[in-house]
Each structure stands twice: as C-alpha cells, then as structure tokens.
Design an enzyme around this catalytic site. Structure first.
Site, PDB file in Angstrom:
ATOM      1  N   THR A 171       3.059 -29.414   2.373  1.00  0.00           N
ATOM      2  CA  THR A 171       2.709 -28.802   1.003  1.00  0.00           C
ATOM      3  C   THR A 171       1.484 -29.316   0.366  1.00  0.00           C
ATOM      4  OG1 THR A 171       4.881 -28.062   0.331  1.00  0.00           O
ATOM      5  CG2 THR A 171       3.276 -28.615  -1.386  1.00  0.00           C
ATOM      6  N   ARG A 179      12.836 -16.647   2.226  1.00  0.00           N
ATOM      7  CA  ARG A 179      12.948 -18.105   1.587  1.00  0.00           C
ATOM      8  C   ARG A 179      12.100 -18.617   0.775  1.00  0.00           C
ATOM      9  NH1 ARG A 179      10.676 -23.304   1.378  1.00  0.00           N
ATOM     10  NH2 ARG A 179      12.292 -24.939   1.401  1.00  0.00           N
ATOM     11  N   VAL A 180      12.369 -19.125  -0.401  1.00  0.00           N
ATOM     12  CA  VAL A 180      11.577 -19.696  -1.520  1.00  0.00           C
ATOM     13  C   VAL A 180      11.952 -21.103  -1.858  1.00  0.00           C
ATOM     14  CG1 VAL A 180      10.825 -19.383  -3.978  1.00  0.00           C
ATOM     15  CG2 VAL A 180      11.036 -17.351  -2.476  1.00  0.00           C
ATOM     16  N   ASP A 193      10.876 -24.893  -3.481  1.00  0.00           N
ATOM     17  CA  ASP A 193      10.801 -25.597  -5.072  1.00  0.00           C
ATOM     18  C   ASP A 193       9.200 -25.215  -5.616  1.00  0.00           C
ATOM     19  OD1 ASP A 193       9.919 -27.299  -2.835  1.00  0.00           O
ATOM     20  OD2 ASP A 193       9.406 -28.823  -4.365  1.00  0.00           O
ATOM     21  N   GLY A 210       8.326 -31.988  -0.299  1.00  0.00           N
ATOM     22  CA  GLY A 210       9.611 -32.633   0.371  1.00  0.00           C
ATOM     23  C   GLY A 210      10.361 -31.256   0.656  1.00  0.00           C
TER      24      GLY A 210
HETATM   25  N1  ASP Z   1       8.731 -28.265  -0.875  1.00  0.00           N
HETATM   26  C1  ASP Z   1       7.971 -27.443   0.133  1.00  0.00           C
HETATM   27  C2  ASP Z   1       9.130 -26.348   0.381  1.00  0.00           C
HETATM   28  O1  ASP Z   1      10.382 -26.790   0.468  1.00  0.00           O
HETATM   29  C3  ASP Z   1       7.660 -28.010   1.457  1.00  0.00           C
HETATM   30  C4  ASP Z   1       6.984 -29.188   1.323  1.00  0.00           C
HETATM   31  O2  ASP Z   1       6.567 -29.731   0.333  1.00  0.00           O
HETATM   32  O3  ASP Z   1       6.506 -30.001   2.432  1.00  0.00           O
HETATM   33  O4  ASP Z   1       8.783 -25.312   0.324  1.00  0.00           O
END
Ligand code: ASP
Length: 292
Positions: free
Chosen positions: A162, A190-191, A193, A213
């Site tokens: 991200t 899928r969504v 955070d 994360g």
């Molecule tokens: N938080 C993001 C998600 O779950 C992925 C990431 O931050 O690496 O879509």
C-alpha cells in the site's frame, strides 16, 4: 497554531521483506519527501501535498498501489483509496475501482464534487470516466505487479502492499490519504481498510493517520480513527496512541504499521511487521527514508 512546523510522512507499505533490496524505493521516497518539503515551504496545503505524493507513489509502479497493483483471483485489478482533510472533516474514497490510473485522484474528486464519502465498483468507474480521469487501456501492459515477488512468502498470512501520506502544513492543517492494490490473491469484491475512513485513513484537528498491513485487522479495531480519538479523548501522546493500536492488531494476529502526525507536527512511523517502507520529514527539517 503558529505558521510553522510543517512536516510529513509517507509509506510504501508494510509488506517489506528482508530478503529484498529496496534501494530504488528508498531513493524514490527520499525524492518525494524533498519535493513535498519544497511544496510545503511554498505554502501548499496538506491535502494538496497528500494527493500529489500519493499520486507519484501510484504512478511509479514501485509499490502495490496504482500502477504497481496486483490482480485479484479473477485476474482483475480492483483498487482502493481514500483521503481525509482534517481541517474541514471532509473525506472521499473509492473501493474496488477498476480501469483508472490514480485512485487517490478519484477519491479526491469524490470528496470535492459529490455529497458522498465513498463510491465503489462500477459506480466508482462511471464517476471516474464522467470526470475525465486517465483510464488504464490495457491492464496487462500497464500494471507492473510491483509486489509479485513478495506474494509467496507468508504462509497463512495475506501478503500485501500500500502507499500513504500524512501531512501538517504551514497553517497547521492536517490531512491523510492511502491507496492500495490490496492483498495478494484477494477475492473479487474484497475491500480492505484502505478506503474506509476511520480504518485505513483518518484526519481531524488532532492527528492524521494512514495505515498499512493486513486490512482485515485494521478494520476490526478502527485503527486510524482510534489513534486520533486516543489523543483527543484520552490525552495520549502520538507514540502512546499508535503503540496501543498496533498492540491490538498484533494481539488479534495481524501485522502491519502506520504513519501519523499530530497538531504540533510530531511524526511517527511504527510497525509490527518485518519492515515498512517509509519516508519522514521531521518538523526540524531532518529527512529519513528506510524500509526496516
Ligand atoms: N491494508 C491494505 C489492504 O488490506 C494492504 C496493505 O496495506 O499492504 O488492502
């Protein structure tokens, strides 16, 4: 708040692995922090710098967001992004957006041009098209799959990546934004955070926060808003508030990190994952960029 103390933090995701070399990403993040510093020095607003910085992170193809995003299990690229202006309380987001190069720009337009906070799926694409945003013509040629070599390492965990940015400008305004391709091998629809205000992104007068994360955990603890609420309601410091939220995520079995900035321009970038690509402009002008 006096006209001083601008600062910013960006992240390129908490999916960093020690087995990989992130020299190119670190150089890139350092350059973006220098560019952001110059914009802030020139009087740019927190929202402007957040959108410009995330737009550059998306366009680079180096991170799992924008051009670097990876496809879902159906081979489609569904992208999420959100933006919040702590000075006005306004926010905009897109979820499972397909076919556009810069999800953060579309999220900004949702904030500025609609009475809504979030548009999803086909509605988000129709809005982006109607508002003239740059389309992705051929996904197979355009996307770099930046994190593809990070996607096979974590048995039982969802590999991910991200980008995000938090800023305090010269006027003391705070803003936060986040953009992602999500987790590898995600199901269609899928969504995470990232586009959810309060989970992956939040900004008010007290703090601006962008998370990275395994998003399922960040949603379940309302991570980004919880940091700001701990500062506002419990009088906690930025360090205390962010550490408490990441401890909750770890206790649930999750991993990741976040970047945050408070009303004084204090910055932090803690993580409970192997690494987190990040760049920091401290209020005293010091710059750092690192992955571990
Ligand atoms: N938080 C993001 C998600 O779950 C992925 C990431 O931050 O690496 O879509």
């Amino acid at each position: 708040m006096p006209k001083s103390g601008f600062a910013m933090v960006l992240h390129g995701g908490a999916g960093a692995r020690r087995s990989r070399d992130y020299a190119a990403e670190i150089r890139h993040m350092q350059g973006l922090i220098e560019a952001g510093r110059d914009r802030l020095k020139g009087g740019a607003s927190a929202v402007e710098v957040v959108v410009e910085t995330i737009g550059a992170l998306e366009a680079s193809g180096l991170y799992v967001a924008g051009r670097g995003a990876s496809p879902n299990t159906a081979g489609r690229y569904e992208l999420d992004a959100s933006l919040m202006d702590g000075a006005t309380g306004l926010a905009g987001a897109v979820a499972a957006l397909e076919g556009f190069a810069s999800p953060i720009s579309v999220a900004q337009a949702v904030m500025q041009r609609t009475p809504h906070v979030m548009l999803a799926g086909d509605g988000a694409s129709a809005f982006a098209q109607a508002n003239g945003f740059a389309p992705v013509i051929d996904p197979d040629l355009w996307f770099t799959r930046a994190g593809a070599d990070e996607s096979n390492f974590a048995p039982g965990a969802l590999a991910h990546g991200t980008v995000g940015c938090v800023v305090r400008d010269q006027e003391g305004r705070l803003a936060a934004g986040t953009s992602t391709g999500g987790v590898f091998n995600k199901l269609p629809g899928r969504v995470g955070d990232t586009p959810i205000i309060g989970a992956g992104t939040f900004a008010d007068a007290h703090a601006a926060v962008s998370c990275t994360g395994q998003g399922e955990y960040f949603i379940r603890v309302a991570a980004a808003a919880q940091v700001a609420h701990r500062i506002r309601l419990a009088g906690q410091s930025l360090e205390q508030a962010t550490a408490a939220v990441l401890a909750q995520i770890k206790a649930l079995g999750g991993e990741g990190g976040l970047i945050a900035i408070d009303a004084r321009g204090q910055v932090t970038a803690p993580f409970v994952s192997e690494g987190m690509k990040r760049g920091v402009l401290h209020p005293d002008g010091r710059i750092e960029a690192a992955a571990f």
